[in-house]
Design a protein around this motif. Structure first.
Motif, short mmCIF file in Angstrom:
data_model
loop_
_atom_site.label_atom_id
_atom_site.label_comp_id
_atom_site.label_asym_id
_atom_site.label_seq_id
_atom_site.Cartn_x
_atom_site.Cartn_y
_atom_site.Cartn_z
N ARG A 70 -17.12 32.57 -0.27
CA ARG A 70 -16.01 32.20 0.60
C ARG A 70 -15.26 30.99 0.09
O ARG A 70 -15.71 30.26 -0.79
N ASP A 71 -14.13 30.73 0.71
CA ASP A 71 -13.22 29.63 0.39
C ASP A 71 -13.92 28.28 0.52
O ASP A 71 -14.45 27.96 1.58
N ASP A 72 -13.91 27.50 -0.55
CA ASP A 72 -14.54 26.18 -0.54
C ASP A 72 -13.80 25.17 0.34
O ASP A 72 -14.31 24.08 0.59
N ALA A 73 -12.62 25.50 0.80
CA ALA A 73 -11.86 24.59 1.65
C ALA A 73 -12.48 24.48 3.04
O ALA A 73 -12.12 23.59 3.81
N HIS A 74 -13.42 25.37 3.35
CA HIS A 74 -14.08 25.35 4.66
C HIS A 74 -15.57 25.11 4.47
O HIS A 74 -16.17 25.58 3.51
N ALA A 75 -16.14 24.36 5.40
CA ALA A 75 -17.58 24.09 5.35
C ALA A 75 -18.33 25.29 5.92
O ALA A 75 -18.01 25.76 7.01
N HIS A 76 -19.30 25.78 5.18
CA HIS A 76 -20.13 26.90 5.62
C HIS A 76 -21.58 26.44 5.72
O HIS A 76 -22.04 25.63 4.91
N ARG A 77 -22.30 26.97 6.70
CA ARG A 77 -23.71 26.66 6.88
C ARG A 77 -24.39 27.89 7.49
O ARG A 77 -23.78 28.59 8.30
N VAL A 78 -25.63 28.12 7.10
CA VAL A 78 -26.41 29.22 7.66
C VAL A 78 -27.74 28.66 8.14
O VAL A 78 -28.35 27.83 7.45
N GLU A 79 -28.18 29.09 9.32
CA GLU A 79 -29.47 28.66 9.86
C GLU A 79 -30.31 29.87 10.22
O GLU A 79 -29.78 30.85 10.75
#
Length: 73
Positions: free
Chosen positions: A47-56
Motif C-alpha cells: 500500500r501507499d507509504d503516505a499512510h500509516a498502516h498497522r496490523v494487530e
C-alpha cells in the motif's frame, strides 16, 4: 466489510490505516488467525507509504502480534 457469525471470536485480526480500523477479521483458530494476519501484513506492504498502516492479532483483549514491530532503543 463482512459481518462475522462468531459471537465471541477467540482471535481477531485488525488492520489499521492512519489509526482507524479498516478491516476486522475474526478467526476460530490460531492457525487461521495467523494466516489472516500474514495476509494483512502482505497487503499493507503493497500500500501507499503516505499512510500509516498497522496490523494487530488479538486473542480476547491480549495483543499476540503486531506489524510493524516496535523498534527497540
Amino acid at each position: 466489510m463482512e459481518v462475522s457469525d462468531l459471537k465471541n471470536p477467540p482471535f481477531v485480526v485488525l488492520t489499521y490505516r492512519d489509526g482507524h480500523v479498516v478491516v476486522e477479521e475474526d478467526a476460530a483458530t490460531e492457525v487461521a488467525a495467523r494466516l489472516r494476519f500474514a495476509s494483512a501484513v502482505d497487503l499493507c506492504k503493497t500500500r501507499d507509504d503516505a499512510h500509516a498502516h498497522r496490523v494487530e492479532l488479538r486473542s480476547g483483549e491480549a495483543v499476540i502480534d503486531t506489524w510493524p514491530k516496535a523498534e527497540r532503543p
